[in-house]
Design a protein around this motif. Structure first.
Motif, PDB file in Angstrom:
ATOM      1  N   GLU A 163      47.455 -55.700  65.534  1.00 53.94           N
ATOM      2  CA  GLU A 163      47.793 -56.669  66.588  1.00 53.94           C
ATOM      3  C   GLU A 163      49.014 -56.208  67.365  1.00 53.94           C
ATOM      4  OE1 GLU A 163      47.036 -59.952  68.944  1.00 53.94           O
ATOM      5  OE2 GLU A 163      45.814 -58.994  67.389  1.00 53.94           O
ATOM      6  N   GLN A 164      49.992 -55.684  66.674  1.00 52.86           N
ATOM      7  CA  GLN A 164      51.182 -55.167  67.369  1.00 52.86           C
ATOM      8  C   GLN A 164      50.814 -53.987  68.260  1.00 52.86           C
ATOM      9  OE1 GLN A 164      53.546 -54.533  63.829  1.00 52.86           O
ATOM     10  NE2 GLN A 164      54.757 -56.384  64.162  1.00 52.86           N
ATOM     11  N   SER A 165      49.903 -53.144  67.789  1.00 50.99           N
ATOM     12  CA  SER A 165      49.440 -52.018  68.592  1.00 50.99           C
ATOM     13  C   SER A 165      48.714 -52.508  69.835  1.00 50.99           C
ATOM     14  CB  SER A 165      48.516 -51.129  67.762  1.00 50.99           C
ATOM     15  OG  SER A 165      47.983 -50.082  68.546  1.00 50.99           O
ATOM     16  N   TYR A 166      47.889 -53.533  69.654  1.00 51.69           N
ATOM     17  CA  TYR A 166      47.157 -54.105  70.798  1.00 51.69           C
ATOM     18  C   TYR A 166      48.129 -54.657  71.846  1.00 51.69           C
ATOM     19  CZ  TYR A 166      44.500 -57.576  73.462  1.00 51.69           C
ATOM     20  OH  TYR A 166      43.946 -58.330  74.477  1.00 51.69           O
ATOM     21  N   LEU A 167      49.145 -55.386  71.388  1.00 52.41           N
ATOM     22  CA  LEU A 167      50.115 -55.948  72.333  1.00 52.41           C
ATOM     23  C   LEU A 167      50.890 -54.841  73.044  1.00 52.41           C
ATOM     24  CD1 LEU A 167      51.494 -58.967  70.263  1.00 52.41           C
ATOM     25  CD2 LEU A 167      49.862 -59.017  72.159  1.00 52.41           C
ATOM     26  N   ASN A 168      51.208 -53.777  72.336  1.00 45.53           N
ATOM     27  CA  ASN A 168      51.886 -52.638  72.971  1.00 45.53           C
ATOM     28  C   ASN A 168      51.001 -51.989  74.028  1.00 45.53           C
ATOM     29  OD1 ASN A 168      54.251 -52.883  71.474  1.00 45.53           O
ATOM     30  ND2 ASN A 168      53.512 -51.547  69.837  1.00 45.53           N
ATOM     31  N   GLN A 169      49.716 -51.870  73.723  1.00 47.37           N
ATOM     32  CA  GLN A 169      48.777 -51.300  74.690  1.00 47.37           C
ATOM     33  C   GLN A 169      48.675 -52.164  75.935  1.00 47.37           C
ATOM     34  OE1 GLN A 169      45.049 -50.743  72.657  1.00 47.37           O
ATOM     35  NE2 GLN A 169      45.935 -49.391  71.111  1.00 47.37           N
ATOM     36  N   CYS A 170      48.636 -53.489  75.727  1.00 40.88           N
ATOM     37  CA  CYS A 170      48.569 -54.403  76.868  1.00 40.88           C
ATOM     38  C   CYS A 170      49.845 -54.330  77.701  1.00 40.88           C
ATOM     39  CB  CYS A 170      48.332 -55.829  76.384  1.00 40.88           C
ATOM     40  SG  CYS A 170      46.697 -56.103  75.668  1.00 40.88           S
ATOM     41  N   SER A 171      50.981 -54.180  77.026  1.00 39.95           N
ATOM     42  CA  SER A 171      52.248 -54.046  77.743  1.00 39.95           C
ATOM     43  C   SER A 171      52.261 -52.768  78.573  1.00 39.95           C
ATOM     44  CB  SER A 171      53.400 -54.040  76.745  1.00 39.95           C
ATOM     45  OG  SER A 171      54.639 -53.881  77.395  1.00 39.95           O
ATOM     46  N   GLN A 172      51.756 -51.697  78.014  1.00 39.13           N
ATOM     47  CA  GLN A 172      51.666 -50.443  78.753  1.00 39.13           C
ATOM     48  C   GLN A 172      50.684 -50.551  79.915  1.00 39.13           C
ATOM     49  OE1 GLN A 172      50.697 -47.503  75.802  1.00 39.13           O
ATOM     50  NE2 GLN A 172      52.602 -47.825  74.649  1.00 39.13           N
ATOM     51  N   LEU A 173      49.598 -51.294  79.673  1.00 36.56           N
ATOM     52  CA  LEU A 173      48.617 -51.523  80.737  1.00 36.56           C
ATOM     53  C   LEU A 173      49.255 -52.249  81.910  1.00 36.56           C
ATOM     54  CD1 LEU A 173      45.569 -51.448  81.616  1.00 36.56           C
ATOM     55  CD2 LEU A 173      45.366 -53.701  80.533  1.00 36.56           C
ATOM     56  N   LEU A 174      50.070 -53.251  81.598  1.00 34.52           N
ATOM     57  CA  LEU A 174      50.760 -53.996  82.656  1.00 34.52           C
ATOM     58  C   LEU A 174      51.762 -53.101  83.374  1.00 34.52           C
ATOM     59  CD1 LEU A 174      51.449 -56.576  84.174  1.00 34.52           C
ATOM     60  CD2 LEU A 174      52.927 -57.245  82.254  1.00 34.52           C
ATOM     61  N   ASP A 175      52.522 -52.311  82.620  1.00 34.17           N
ATOM     62  CA  ASP A 175      53.497 -51.403  83.242  1.00 34.17           C
ATOM     63  C   ASP A 175      52.797 -50.447  84.210  1.00 34.17           C
ATOM     64  OD1 ASP A 175      55.623 -52.485  81.883  1.00 34.17           O
ATOM     65  OD2 ASP A 175      55.629 -50.968  80.291  1.00 34.17           O
ATOM     66  N   THR A 176      51.682 -49.894  83.758  1.00 29.85           N
ATOM     67  CA  THR A 176      50.945 -48.946  84.595  1.00 29.85           C
ATOM     68  C   THR A 176      50.410 -49.627  85.851  1.00 29.85           C
ATOM     69  OG1 THR A 176      50.297 -47.641  82.672  1.00 29.85           O
ATOM     70  CG2 THR A 176      48.985 -47.356  84.668  1.00 29.85           C
ATOM     71  N   ALA A 177      49.868 -50.842  85.672  1.00 32.76           N
ATOM     72  CA  ALA A 177      49.310 -51.573  86.811  1.00 32.76           C
ATOM     73  C   ALA A 177      50.395 -51.892  87.832  1.00 32.76           C
ATOM     74  CB  ALA A 177      48.640 -52.859  86.328  1.00 32.76           C
ATOM     75  N   VAL A 178      51.569 -52.253  87.344  1.00 32.89           N
ATOM     76  CA  VAL A 178      52.678 -52.562  88.244  1.00 32.89           C
ATOM     77  C   VAL A 178      53.122 -51.314  89.003  1.00 32.89           C
ATOM     78  CG1 VAL A 178      55.129 -53.192  88.325  1.00 32.89           C
ATOM     79  CG2 VAL A 178      53.540 -54.557  86.952  1.00 32.89           C
ATOM     80  N   GLN A 179      53.297 -50.206  88.298  1.00 33.82           N
ATOM     81  CA  GLN A 179      53.750 -48.982  88.942  1.00 33.82           C
ATOM     82  C   GLN A 179      52.710 -48.459  89.949  1.00 33.82           C
ATOM     83  OE1 GLN A 179      56.850 -47.942  88.764  1.00 33.82           O
ATOM     84  NE2 GLN A 179      57.172 -49.688  87.371  1.00 33.82           N
ATOM     85  N   ASP A 180      51.436 -48.606  89.588  1.00 34.74           N
ATOM     86  CA  ASP A 180      50.370 -48.182  90.517  1.00 34.74           C
ATOM     87  C   ASP A 180      50.428 -48.997  91.791  1.00 34.74           C
ATOM     88  OD1 ASP A 180      49.502 -46.258  88.800  1.00 34.74           O
ATOM     89  OD2 ASP A 180      47.745 -47.377  88.073  1.00 34.74           O
ATOM     90  N   ARG A 181      50.671 -50.289  91.666  1.00 31.74           N
ATOM     91  CA  ARG A 181      50.724 -51.147  92.859  1.00 31.74           C
ATOM     92  C   ARG A 181      51.957 -50.829  93.702  1.00 31.74           C
ATOM     93  NH1 ARG A 181      46.144 -53.255  94.705  1.00 31.74           N
ATOM     94  NH2 ARG A 181      44.757 -53.281  92.875  1.00 31.74           N
ATOM     95  N   ILE A 182      53.067 -50.578  93.038  1.00 32.19           N
ATOM     96  CA  ILE A 182      54.284 -50.218  93.797  1.00 32.19           C
ATOM     97  C   ILE A 182      54.064 -48.901  94.542  1.00 32.19           C
ATOM     98  CG2 ILE A 182      56.684 -49.472  93.536  1.00 32.19           C
ATOM     99  CD1 ILE A 182      56.948 -51.465  91.241  1.00 32.19           C
ATOM    100  N   ALA A 183      53.304 -47.987  93.923  1.00 33.35           N
ATOM    101  CA  ALA A 183      53.000 -46.693  94.551  1.00 33.35           C
ATOM    102  C   ALA A 183      51.922 -46.798  95.599  1.00 33.35           C
ATOM    103  CB  ALA A 183      52.607 -45.697  93.474  1.00 33.35           C
ATOM    104  N   GLY A 184      51.356 -47.991  95.779  1.00 31.56           N
ATOM    105  CA  GLY A 184      50.329 -48.177  96.814  1.00 31.56           C
ATOM    106  C   GLY A 184      48.940 -47.778  96.389  1.00 31.56           C
ATOM    107  N   LYS A 185      48.701 -47.642  95.107  1.00 30.20           N
ATOM    108  CA  LYS A 185      47.367 -47.254  94.621  1.00 30.20           C
ATOM    109  C   LYS A 185      46.439 -48.455  94.582  1.00 30.20           C
ATOM    110  CE  LYS A 185      49.130 -43.458  91.785  1.00 30.20           C
ATOM    111  NZ  LYS A 185      49.218 -42.882  90.417  1.00 30.20           N
TER     112      LYS A 185
END
Length: 502
Positions: free
Chosen positions: A480-502
């Protein structure tokens, strides 16, 4: 009227009044700052990503908004202090964001969202973290209990019923019973976690929204396992709070009971458990004392944690079914404090149990006292000598009373003497070997071979099974902790992609 006018002059005529500010808003702000800051910005980030993906806001807008959100969330929240210009932390941060990107763009963060669904989501995110932390500490205590149980499968001790010496058992059997209760407590915490870990986002005020949002996407980005589907339930339901409170309250009540046993066993009079030096304090005036304060504090903290949880339950009782302040900022800190204190209790007792010394000989000596093997006499008479059980029970009672009158323990009385006491009731005879076995506490526990009994082989079997289950529970937590970490990374990536205009 002069009193009223003077009061109004001091309080002010606009919101917030001085009293309201001093005794409510400042306290609410501080709790939000200390507990909800990170979760608030996680929701901002996930919501804006979702709005962009659903084409509710433009890509360029999302990039600017998220860049501003990333900057504002980096501030040191511990330095924030209440400002009467803002009702609470949420509006203060909205103002900070507006300063960064402009009020029009900042306002779009709130599209298709309400303080209602956002607030419940924040609470669920914080509680989720607290529950997992407590499960982790409960598993650590479980490790200590199982290790000590393995060491003491043959350490005979006195077990009590109604606070009186009852029958022999072993320390391993006792500690395994404590572990089994803890195991059920852990399962109750997982049940609470399952209830808590569902997203209310998208419910908005209570009826959802006419914008084409994706509730499932924001669920995914925030690491929730499910969605609270009915939007009214999402903002009105308080059972996730009740279950969270109940789980920790039961855990601490269960824990407090065996902690009391440990305190008794650590007393000078009992003296069968010695608390390690790092967890005792010396009296300021009586240098001979070794005060087991780690156990005392654990007992006190367990009571306090249970009380905090009960306070949350009482705050929900008889409240309307809807969005209400009773279940919000005033209630939440009670649960956070309850879980924090519960974690402290479990960590303290893990340290005590892991390092404690057991006086095996003194436990064995105590198990030879108070006639606590007398049950085996009635069993032998009924099982081996064909004496009716009630008659056998009566005979055993007479033998124990005669021993008490003679001020002797069972093992101090000869088989011939016992046979003389038995003769008036039934014509049977015990051999010296039979009587010696009846009065032997270790033989007593070894004869209890049925499932769940005290026999060391049976206790070892149970411990082995518990260890396998314990490993599965630990793996579940890690997953469960691994899953939450993956989701957190997913959110980080999604945010950075949007800031980069992707």
């Amino acid at each position: 009227m002069k009193f009223k006018e003077a009061f109004i002059k001091e309080e002010g005529r606009t919101f917030p009044g001085k009293t309201y500010e001093e005794h409510l808003l400042k306290h609410v702000f501080n709790d939000q700052r200390d507990y909800l800051f990170t979760e608030m910005f996680a929701i901002h980030r996930a919501h804006v990503v979702m709005l962009a993906e659903q084409n509710i806001i433009k890509k360029e807008e999302a990039a600017k908004i998220l860049a501003g959100v990333e900057k504002v969330r980096q501030i040191d929240c511990s330095q924030l202090i209440y400002d009467p210009l803002f009702e609470d932390l949420f509006f203060m941060m909205e103002s900070r964001l507006a300063d960064e990107i402009g009020s029009d763009l900042a306002g779009k963060v709130h599209i298709a969202r309400s303080r209602n669904d956002m607030g419940v989501a924040m609470y669920r995110l914080v509680l989720r973290r607290h529950i997992l932390t407590l499960i982790d500490h409960a598993l650590g205590l479980g490790d200590a209990l199982l290790e000590q149980a393995k060491e003491h499968t043959k350490t005979v001790m006195t077990a009590y019923t109604h606070t009186q010496p009852a029958q022999p058992t072993t320390l391993g059997h006792y500690l395994l019973a404590v572990y089994d209760i803890l195991n059920r407590d852990i399962r109750r915490l997982w049940s609470a976690y399952h209830t808590v870990n569902a997203s209310p986002m998208g419910a908005a005020a209570l009826s959802t929204t006419s914008f084409p949002i994706s509730r499932d996407r924001i669920r995914e980005l925030l690491g929730f396992r499910g969605v609270v589907e009915n939007s009214y339930d999402a903002i009105a339901g308080g059972d996730y709070l009740l279950e969270t409170a109940s789980a920790v309250m039961i855990l601490m009540t269960d824990t407090g009971r065996w902690i009391q046993d440990f305190l008794q066993q650590a007393t000078r009079e009992f003296g069968v458990i010695r608390v390690a030096d790092p967890y005792v304090q010396i009296s300021s005036i009586m240098p001979q004392k070794r005060n087991p304060v780690s156990i005392e504090h654990s007992r006190s903290l367990a009571s306090s944690a249970a009380a905090e949880a009960m306070a949350a339950i009482h705050m929900i009782h008889n409240t309307p079914f809807g969005d209400i302040v009773d279940t919000e900022d005033d209630l939440q800190p009670h649960l956070y404090r309850s879980y924090d204190k519960a974690s402290r209790v479990l960590k303290l007792m893990k340290a005590v149990i892991t390092t404690m010394e057991v006086d095996v000989e003194k436990m064995k000596q105590r198990a030879n006292q108070s006639f606590i093997t007398i049950t085996e006499l009635s069993d032998v008479l009924a099982r081996d000598k064909e004496v009716p059980f009630r008659k056998a029970h009566q005979i055993a009672s007479v033998v124990s009373k005669n021993c008490a009158a003679a001020v002797k323990e069972l093992y101090e009385v000869s088989a011939d003497t016992v046979n003389g006491w038995i003769k008036p009731f039934f014509d049977v005879t015990l051999t010296n070997e039979e009587w010696a076995a009846i009065t032997n506490p270790l033989e007593f526990v070894q004869r209890r071979r049925i499932q769940g009994g005290t026999n060391p082989v049976e206790v070892s079997r149970m411990i082995s099974e518990r260890e396998k289950t314990h490993e599965k529970l630990a793996q579940r937590l890690a997953d469960e902790q691994s899953y939450l970490n993956q989701c957190s990374q997913l959110l980080d990536t999604a945010v950075q992609d949007r800031i980069a205009g992707k």
